[in-house]
Write an enzyme that holds these catalytic residues in place. Sequence first.
Site, mmCIF file in Angstrom:
data_model
loop_
_atom_site.group_PDB
_atom_site.id
_atom_site.type_symbol
_atom_site.label_atom_id
_atom_site.label_comp_id
_atom_site.label_asym_id
_atom_site.label_seq_id
_atom_site.Cartn_x
_atom_site.Cartn_y
_atom_site.Cartn_z
ATOM 1 N N ASP A 47 0.851 -1.191 0.000
ATOM 2 C CA ASP A 47 0.000 0.000 0.000
ATOM 3 C C ASP A 47 0.881 1.233 0.000
ATOM 4 O O ASP A 47 1.970 1.235 0.541
ATOM 5 C CB ASP A 47 -0.945 0.014 1.215
ATOM 6 C CG ASP A 47 -2.056 1.030 1.040
ATOM 7 O OD1 ASP A 47 -3.135 0.658 0.557
ATOM 8 O OD2 ASP A 47 -1.826 2.223 1.350
ATOM 9 N N ARG A 58 -14.929 2.299 7.337
ATOM 10 C CA ARG A 58 -15.017 1.053 6.562
ATOM 11 C C ARG A 58 -13.763 0.195 6.590
ATOM 12 O O ARG A 58 -13.811 -0.966 6.222
ATOM 13 C CB ARG A 58 -15.344 1.394 5.106
ATOM 14 C CG ARG A 58 -14.263 2.255 4.444
ATOM 15 C CD ARG A 58 -14.721 2.769 3.084
ATOM 16 N NE ARG A 58 -13.695 3.556 2.416
ATOM 17 C CZ ARG A 58 -13.412 4.828 2.674
ATOM 18 N NH1 ARG A 58 -14.052 5.453 3.641
ATOM 19 N NH2 ARG A 58 -12.472 5.457 1.996
ATOM 20 N N LYS A 73 -0.595 2.560 5.864
ATOM 21 C CA LYS A 73 -1.513 1.424 6.016
ATOM 22 C C LYS A 73 -0.765 0.106 6.016
ATOM 23 O O LYS A 73 -1.136 -0.836 6.728
ATOM 24 C CB LYS A 73 -2.557 1.446 4.894
ATOM 25 C CG LYS A 73 -3.517 2.604 5.038
ATOM 26 C CD LYS A 73 -4.544 2.631 3.924
ATOM 27 C CE LYS A 73 -5.427 3.871 4.079
ATOM 28 N NZ LYS A 73 -6.401 3.989 2.991
ATOM 29 N N ASN A 118 -8.074 1.744 -7.943
ATOM 30 C CA ASN A 118 -8.025 2.389 -9.256
ATOM 31 C C ASN A 118 -7.761 1.374 -10.363
ATOM 32 O O ASN A 118 -7.137 0.334 -10.147
ATOM 33 C CB ASN A 118 -6.968 3.489 -9.264
ATOM 34 C CG ASN A 118 -5.574 2.931 -9.130
ATOM 35 O OD1 ASN A 118 -4.950 2.549 -10.121
ATOM 36 N ND2 ASN A 118 -5.075 2.835 -7.911
ATOM 37 N N THR A 121 -3.987 0.526 -11.718
ATOM 38 C CA THR A 121 -3.275 -0.536 -11.001
ATOM 39 C C THR A 121 -3.881 -1.905 -11.308
ATOM 40 O O THR A 121 -3.166 -2.886 -11.462
ATOM 41 C CB THR A 121 -3.306 -0.262 -9.481
ATOM 42 O OG1 THR A 121 -2.813 1.059 -9.257
ATOM 43 C CG2 THR A 121 -2.431 -1.254 -8.730
ATOM 44 N N CYS A 175 -14.670 6.115 -4.460
ATOM 45 C CA CYS A 175 -15.172 6.233 -3.093
ATOM 46 C C CYS A 175 -14.984 7.634 -2.550
ATOM 47 O O CYS A 175 -15.724 8.082 -1.682
ATOM 48 C CB CYS A 175 -14.431 5.267 -2.185
ATOM 49 S SG CYS A 175 -14.576 3.586 -2.733
ATOM 50 N N CYS A 232 -8.810 -10.620 -27.107
ATOM 51 C CA CYS A 232 -8.446 -9.791 -25.946
ATOM 52 C C CYS A 232 -7.026 -9.253 -26.092
ATOM 53 O O CYS A 232 -6.108 -9.993 -26.407
ATOM 54 C CB CYS A 232 -8.560 -10.610 -24.666
ATOM 55 S SG CYS A 232 -7.945 -9.744 -23.213
HETATM 56 ZN ZN LIG Z 1 -8.488 -11.297 -21.604
#
Ligand SMILES: [Zn+2]
Length: 329
Positions: A47, A58, A73, A118, A121, A175, A232
């Site tokens: 982090d 939360r 964190k 995000n 990342t 958020c 893909c």
């Molecule tokens: Zn894929």
Amino acid sequence: MLFAGIGEDGQERLLASRVAVVGCGAIGAAAAGLLVRAGVGCVRILDRDFVEPSNLQRQTLFDESDAAQSLPKAVAAERKLKAINADVAVEGVLADLGPQNIEELLTGFDLILDGTDNFETRHLVNDFAVKSSRPWIYAAAVASYGLTFAVRPGLTACLACLLETGNGSGLEQTCDTIGVLGPVVNLIASLEVAEALKLLAGREEALNGRLISCDVWTGHFQSVRVARNPDCRACARREFIYLEGDAQPHITMCGRDSVQIHERGRSLDLQALQKRLAPVVSGIRCNEFLLRFLSPPYEMTVFADGRAILKGTRDPAIARSLYARYVGA
Ligand SMILES: [Zn+2]
């Protein structure tokens, strides 16, 4: 061990497993807690951020004293998790995951869990996982809605199959702008870790193989099968554009009204910087990991690796100029 799905041999496999959790916000913290309590042998938590009072609504691993100390964190999580289960090798790493350090930080793990906030990342992790044929589990939540999907390269769709086909995830909001309810992040983390335990215990046949989404406010739950995209970009054409470097700009938005200045390969002496800045800024505070000060209307937090988070603006030019003024060009 008593649960038939895991059993003694499954538990032994958990013990021998290594999991990396990328991002230790609400989902990451809850997931890391479940993994450590389940006796997964080694858990690394990555982090880049520090605990703030507004996280506590939360982020169940942290408390007021972590926020008062502005602990990273990764550091606060490591302390808590070691206290929960001393037999697990828990490793908190304060780092900003990017194409330049992902190999070093994520190689050697059986599974990667998404705890990030995000898509930059997430795509980077997806590229890394697909390229190295490692499973990872996507998980995200905003407001009262969240979703999760276990990616097994070669066997299932990947994140690029899912998101680069033009049917957005509905999670473009963050958020920091529209908030997130504690119950949905804990629900998503639970679903994510359930899939993780099946994978790690060698119970692949129990994996649900579906994209699960739920909204704890409306009570709408959905589970859909996701087809692989035969064209893909990541898992078919193997074009790993996020791994290839300069996908990450020097200055990025991070949350409402803040920007992050990425500065790597720079190592700062925070004590010396504190001494130098004390006469010119206010509210200066320093711990062994970070230095924070006010230069109204801005608040700047500088980490030992040269990275900084500037609150109070979304303007990269202001960020660049304040960074140059206080930290150095
Ligand atoms: Zn894929």
